[in-house]
Design an enzyme around this catalytic site. Structure first.
Site, short mmCIF file in Angstrom:
data_model
loop_
_atom_site.label_atom_id
_atom_site.label_comp_id
_atom_site.label_asym_id
_atom_site.label_seq_id
_atom_site.Cartn_x
_atom_site.Cartn_y
_atom_site.Cartn_z
N ASP A 74 0.88 -1.32 0.06
CA ASP A 74 0.04 0.16 -0.04
C ASP A 74 0.81 1.29 0.03
OD1 ASP A 74 -1.73 2.22 0.53
OD2 ASP A 74 -2.57 1.40 2.24
N LEU A 75 0.88 1.86 -1.24
CA LEU A 75 1.80 3.09 -1.11
C LEU A 75 1.46 4.15 -0.33
CD1 LEU A 75 2.68 2.48 -5.11
CD2 LEU A 75 4.45 2.98 -3.19
N ASN B 148 4.07 3.32 -10.85
CA ASN B 148 2.64 3.63 -11.67
C ASN B 148 1.67 3.85 -10.95
OD1 ASN B 148 1.12 3.05 -14.12
ND2 ASN B 148 0.30 1.54 -12.75
N THR C 179 0.72 9.04 -1.84
CA THR C 179 0.68 7.94 -2.50
C THR C 179 1.32 8.15 -4.09
OG1 THR C 179 -1.59 7.75 -2.07
CG2 THR C 179 -1.03 6.35 -3.82
N SER D 211 2.33 12.55 -15.61
CA SER D 211 1.06 13.07 -16.27
C SER D 211 1.00 14.54 -16.76
CB SER D 211 -0.22 12.96 -15.46
OG SER D 211 -1.04 13.50 -15.90
N TYR E 106 -8.03 23.33 -0.72
CA TYR E 106 -7.65 21.95 -1.38
C TYR E 106 -8.40 21.96 -2.72
CZ TYR E 106 -8.09 17.11 -2.94
OH TYR E 106 -7.72 16.02 -3.60
N1 LIG Z 1 -5.48 7.39 -17.14
C1 LIG Z 1 -5.14 8.37 -17.46
O1 LIG Z 1 -5.49 9.39 -18.38
C2 LIG Z 1 -3.38 9.04 -17.18
C3 LIG Z 1 -2.76 10.03 -17.94
C4 LIG Z 1 -1.60 10.46 -17.48
C5 LIG Z 1 -1.03 9.86 -16.49
N2 LIG Z 1 -1.38 8.64 -15.72
C6 LIG Z 1 -0.68 7.96 -14.78
O2 LIG Z 1 -0.73 6.52 -15.02
C7 LIG Z 1 -0.64 5.97 -13.69
C8 LIG Z 1 -1.75 4.69 -13.74
O3 LIG Z 1 -2.93 5.41 -13.81
P1 LIG Z 1 -4.14 4.66 -14.45
O4 LIG Z 1 -5.05 5.58 -15.24
O5 LIG Z 1 -3.80 3.27 -14.95
O6 LIG Z 1 -5.37 4.59 -13.30
P2 LIG Z 1 -5.97 3.43 -12.58
O7 LIG Z 1 -6.57 2.62 -13.60
O8 LIG Z 1 -6.77 4.19 -11.35
O9 LIG Z 1 -4.66 2.51 -11.88
C9 LIG Z 1 -4.30 3.14 -10.69
C10 LIG Z 1 -3.26 1.91 -10.07
O10 LIG Z 1 -2.83 2.53 -8.78
C11 LIG Z 1 -3.05 1.45 -7.59
N3 LIG Z 1 -3.03 2.46 -6.47
C12 LIG Z 1 -3.74 3.39 -6.23
N4 LIG Z 1 -3.25 3.55 -4.99
C13 LIG Z 1 -2.46 2.72 -4.58
C14 LIG Z 1 -1.85 2.47 -3.40
N5 LIG Z 1 -2.28 3.22 -2.22
N6 LIG Z 1 -1.06 1.34 -3.22
C15 LIG Z 1 -0.82 0.64 -4.09
N7 LIG Z 1 -1.45 0.59 -5.35
C16 LIG Z 1 -2.21 1.74 -5.41
C17 LIG Z 1 -4.43 1.00 -7.98
O11 LIG Z 1 -4.75 -0.14 -7.20
P3 LIG Z 1 -6.20 -0.77 -7.16
O12 LIG Z 1 -6.34 -1.46 -8.46
O13 LIG Z 1 -5.82 -1.69 -5.90
O14 LIG Z 1 -7.03 0.30 -7.04
C18 LIG Z 1 -4.32 0.92 -9.67
O15 LIG Z 1 -4.06 -0.43 -9.91
C19 LIG Z 1 -0.92 6.80 -12.65
O16 LIG Z 1 0.36 7.22 -12.05
C20 LIG Z 1 -1.50 7.98 -13.29
O17 LIG Z 1 -1.40 9.49 -12.75
C21 LIG Z 1 -2.68 8.24 -16.16
#
Ligand SMILES: NC(=O)c1ccc[n+]([C@@H]2O[C@H](COP(=O)([O-])OP(=O)(O)OC[C@H]3O[C@@H](n4cnc5c(N)ncnc54)[C@H](OP(=O)(O)O)[C@@H]3O)[C@@H](O)[C@H]2O)c1
Length: 213
Positions: free
Chosen positions: A31-32, A58, A79, A113, A134
């Site tokens: 858990d990050l 990630n 996180t 991002s 916030y």
């Molecule tokens: N989606 C976009 O458009 C986008 C664009 C630019 C950058 N990003 C970046 O890409 C990365 C992945 O994002 P995503 O879009 O794939 O989002 P996502 O589907 O919500 O995936 C995020 C992942 O992070 C995990 N996570 C969250 N909090 C955590 C914690 N406390 N400890 C361990 N794991 C944790 C989640 O785990 P759970 O499965 O348990 O929830 C999930 O597997 C992120 O860093 C995001 O900022 C995304």
């Protein structure tokens, strides 16, 4: 896979194994948003003696509401940045050992991002845990800006030893001797540094100074 939800990860693992039966996938809890969990994970990883070639930072959250982590730090910062920062520091020696023992180059990837362009400005302490000011966009943006700054500083700190490690370990420089390198590439030193007479003179001079000691 380092995950906070083991059940979800086991389903993902099964999907991967269906597609690629030879794949080697391990699942470990992390858990990050909790420093205790990160320390537990790193200690367990080190105790297993596993190699580490690539670390992909990630995990990311985007929360409309103001929330605090288990360590009372604003959740985006905790996180998306601080968790990865601590994890990277705790696994850095393992990565160095893997690179050294297996003669490979380690790689750390921070997933940032375009949202990093919308970060709070000013001092961190002014808004870090300030619920009144916030904004989820600015808080997420700050954590993504931190991902880039963290990567830059890490690269700067590790670069100090990069050329030395390259020369010590890389098979490409086998048999190469008496050359000057900058940033792991051949480079030309100054004219004086190539002066053979001066080199001999320095040798004799140094011998004279050290022979009676
Ligand atoms: N989606 C976009 O458009 C986008 C664009 C630019 C950058 N990003 C970046 O890409 C990365 C992945 O994002 P995503 O879009 O794939 O989002 P996502 O589907 O919500 O995936 C995020 C992942 O992070 C995990 N996570 C969250 N909090 C955590 C914690 N406390 N400890 C361990 N794991 C944790 C989640 O785990 P759970 O499965 O348990 O929830 C999930 O597997 C992120 O860093 C995001 O900022 C995304």
């Amino acid at each position: 896979m380092a995950v906070r939800n083991i059940q979800k990860a086991i389903q993902v693992k099964e999907t991967i194994l269906k597609d690629t039966p030879d794949a080697k996938v391990d699942v470990m809890e992390l858990d990050l948003s909790s420093m205790a969990s990160i320390r537990n994970f790193a200690a367990k990883y080190r105790s297993l003696g596993l190699p580490l070639h690539i670390l992909i930072n990630n995990a990311g959250v985007l929360s409309p509401q103001f929330k605090l982590s288990k360590d009372n730090i604003e959740l985006h910062f905790a996180t998306n940045h601080l968790g990865h920062f601590l994890l990277t520091n705790l696994l850095l020696e393992t990565m160095k050992t893997t690179s050294y023992e297996q003669n490979t180059e380690g790689r750390i990837i921070n997933v940032s991002s375009e949202g990093h362009r919308f970060a709070y400005s000013g001092h961190l302490s002014d808004y870090m845990n300030n619920e009144l000011s916030y904004s989820s966009i600015y808080a997420y943006g700050l954590s993504k800006l931190a991902n880039i700054l963290h990567a830059n500083e890490l690269a700067r700190l590790l670069k100090g030893a990069a050329t030395t490690c390259y020369l010590a370990l890389n098979p490409q420089v086998k048999g190469v001797t008496g050359e000057y390198f900058v940033d792991s590439n051949f480079a030309k030193p100054s004219l004086r540094a190539k002066d053979q007479e001066l080199a001999k003179e320095l040798w004799e001079f140094s011998m004279g100074l050290t022979s009676s000691k």
